[in-house]
Write a protein that holds these residues in place. Structure first.
Motif: not given
Length: 285
Positions: A95-101, A167-183
């Motif tokens: 949700a954080i990756v897909k959010s505008r905020h 927070p220890y779990a959210i940050l590594p998962v966020f970094a992985s999803i942020d690099r993912f190509d949603f195409a």
């Protein structure tokens, strides 16, 4: 010639950059570990401390039934905490990756993480206590609340631990999803895959590294946890961290405390080596 000599000196200095890290590992990891290993093979002194006599008594006591139950309880609670944390962390990171905020939401995750852990635990104690707001709200809903306290049991340990380690779990998962190509997800959907199938077969394999890092970090933190069960736990949530502290401060059986500490350190090392092995595989791809 002078240029070659200058280039050679610069090249030779490259290894010097690793010296501070080597000194750090030697002083703060290898030296304490060497002391713990030595203490675990010595004999308990009569009034605390150790006697310089080789003994395997501490390791023999690791297999006592009472200690085995504590180790099993620690393992099961750590697994439960890790599962709950991951169930919450993956959709939160997505949700954080897909959010505008994104920046604001990341700040909301990080601000509690940067706050002193004791303050956060005491805040939960005020919420879960017999005169806390949660018990008050339950009384308004008609739940019998006389002498009701949500503290000093396994429920409180799991709840506060999930909050502490999220927070220890959210940050590594966020970094992985942020690099993912949603195409890639859209391509899978165009080829006929359902949303659930595309998520399971395209997204999750791509963010597997972040998920594994989160699992290892959370499990290791929960397995060696000491403060949370000490402050909000009861007899049914007495864990290995509390056992080690009691062996040092009350029973003063330092060899046994060292043996249990070494056990936790070995489990942590196995987790870190697993991550390093996985990173090596990804680097070769």
């Amino acid at each position: 010639m002078k240029l070659q000599e200058s280039h050679g000196r610069k090249k030779n200095l490259g290894g010097a950059y690793a010296y501070p890290m080597g000194a750090w590992l030697l002083i703060f990891f290898l030296a304490p570990m060497a002391v713990i290993i030595c203490y675990s093979f010595l004999q308990k002194a009569l009034y605390g401390g150790v006697e310089p006599i080789f003994s395997l008594q501490a390791y023999a006591r690791l297999f006592d039934k009472a200690y085995g139950l504590i180790a099993l309880r620690t393992f099961l609670l750590s697994v439960l905490i890790t599962v709950i944390v991951m169930i919450l962390a993956i959709p939160t990171a997505y949700a954080i990756v897909k959010s505008r905020h994104q920046t604001l939401l990341l700040a909301l995750v990080l601000i509690p993480f940067l706050t002193n852990s004791l303050l956060r635990i005491f805040a939960w104690m005020s919420l879960l206590g017999s005169d806390g707001i949660i018990v008050y709200l339950l009384s308004l809903l008609g739940v019998p609340s006389d002498h009701l306290s949500l503290l000093y049991n396994s429920f409180a340990v799991v709840l506060v631990s999930v909050y502490m380690f999220l927070p220890y779990a959210i940050l590594p998962v966020f970094a992985s999803i942020d690099r993912f190509d949603f195409a890639l997800l859209e391509a899978a959907r165009d080829l006929g895959a359902s949303r659930a199938t595309a998520t399971r077969k395209v997204l999750f394999p791509s963010i597997k590294g972040g998920i594994e890092t989160s699992v290892v970090f959370t499990f290791i933190s929960a397995f060696g946890n000491y403060t949370v069960p000490l402050l909000v736990g009861g007899k049914d949530s007495y864990l290995l961290g509390n056992l080690i502290a009691d062996q040092v401060t009350k029973t003063r059986n330092w060899p046994l405390a060292a043996a249990f500490s070494l056990l936790i350190a070995l489990i942590s090392t196995v987790g870190v080596l697993y991550l390093l092995k996985d990173d090596g595989k990804e680097g070769k791809r």
